[in-house]
Write an enzyme that holds these catalytic residues in place. Sequence first.
Site, mmCIF file in Angstrom:
data_model
loop_
_atom_site.group_PDB
_atom_site.id
_atom_site.type_symbol
_atom_site.label_atom_id
_atom_site.label_comp_id
_atom_site.label_asym_id
_atom_site.label_seq_id
_atom_site.Cartn_x
_atom_site.Cartn_y
_atom_site.Cartn_z
ATOM 1 N N HIS A 1 -85.974 24.715 12.339
ATOM 2 C CA HIS A 1 -85.689 25.289 11.025
ATOM 3 C C HIS A 1 -86.299 24.467 9.894
ATOM 4 C CE1 HIS A 1 -83.477 27.724 8.145
ATOM 5 N NE2 HIS A 1 -83.004 26.619 7.575
ATOM 6 N N SER B 1 -85.023 29.418 3.762
ATOM 7 C CA SER B 1 -83.654 29.334 4.250
ATOM 8 C C SER B 1 -82.702 30.047 3.280
ATOM 9 C CB SER B 1 -83.268 27.868 4.462
ATOM 10 O OG SER B 1 -82.062 27.757 5.173
ATOM 11 N N ASP C 1 -84.980 28.050 16.038
ATOM 12 C CA ASP C 1 -84.148 28.221 14.851
ATOM 13 C C ASP C 1 -83.246 29.436 15.055
ATOM 14 O OD1 ASP C 1 -83.032 28.479 12.348
ATOM 15 O OD2 ASP C 1 -84.901 28.995 11.329
#
Length: 302
Positions: free
Chosen positions: A255, A127, A225
């Site tokens: 995610h 991320s 996501d």
Amino acid sequence: MLGLRPPPTAAAEYTLGSPRHPDVRVRVHWPTAQRPTPAETGGLPVLIYFYGGAWTLAGIDWLGWDRLFRERAVDAGVIVIAVDYSHAPEVQFPAQPEQGWTVLEWAHGAARELGGDLDRLAIGGASSGGNLAAAVALMNRDRHQRPIRLQLLEAPALDLTLGHVDAGGVNKAIPDVILRQMAARLVTQYLGTGRGLRRHPYASPMLARSHAGLPPAVVWTAELDPLRGDGEAYVTTLTRAGVPAVGVRMIGQTHTSGGLRSVVPAAEHLHRDVVSTCVPSTHRRWTIRIRCAPRTTGYEPA
């Protein structure tokens, strides 16, 4: 409930001075319960890893991330250097990538003392951590060209102009504009209110003028996501620049579901993909490969 039981690993902490930016703490994990001597390891691969948390939360002390670092170290047989970078909005860009650069320079100089192999140093993150890993890879190419052999990027955020956000797989009940407003708020906390920095290559690695000369990459994305567009476009971008790159989309995943190994079977598969990618080849270099392994979680196919 989630079965978070980190395996025992030898660990040591270091605090590194980052010029003009806050000091950065790192925790080094070895794949053994006792710290080995450099002579005992024979030179292990080293993975520098940046956790995810939207630049604003989480850390190397969080149980979930601590478990991941330890499991990756043990299962892949590598040294993991976990980076505890500063949080926004109290500390903003470019402090975080500069801290990452400081860690890379330190790891390059300390690798042998840690029992690592300078020729098998990789960088990775998830991320926002994937953003920082890709940014540091660019910084390394632009500055000193240390030998980074591999990028491991999991659900990375790579275009902070939000030009590659893909809301197509997310719940249709959530309007695209809502997702973009939420993402824009996080970007503003990290970069500030000025819009110019959103196109800076160390903020948005996707938007660098050139990606030639970057390390090979494996990028994992999740179907459900909005950031899947970032990761998948980056694979295409790297490939067009002549950089070996592989993209893997985890169907039906969100995610964050990649961290739930004990309750999500696909997360176990993701872990094994990452571990298999990290396993060094017999030629003492990093290799990109993905292999299947027997299940150990007790889940059986439907």
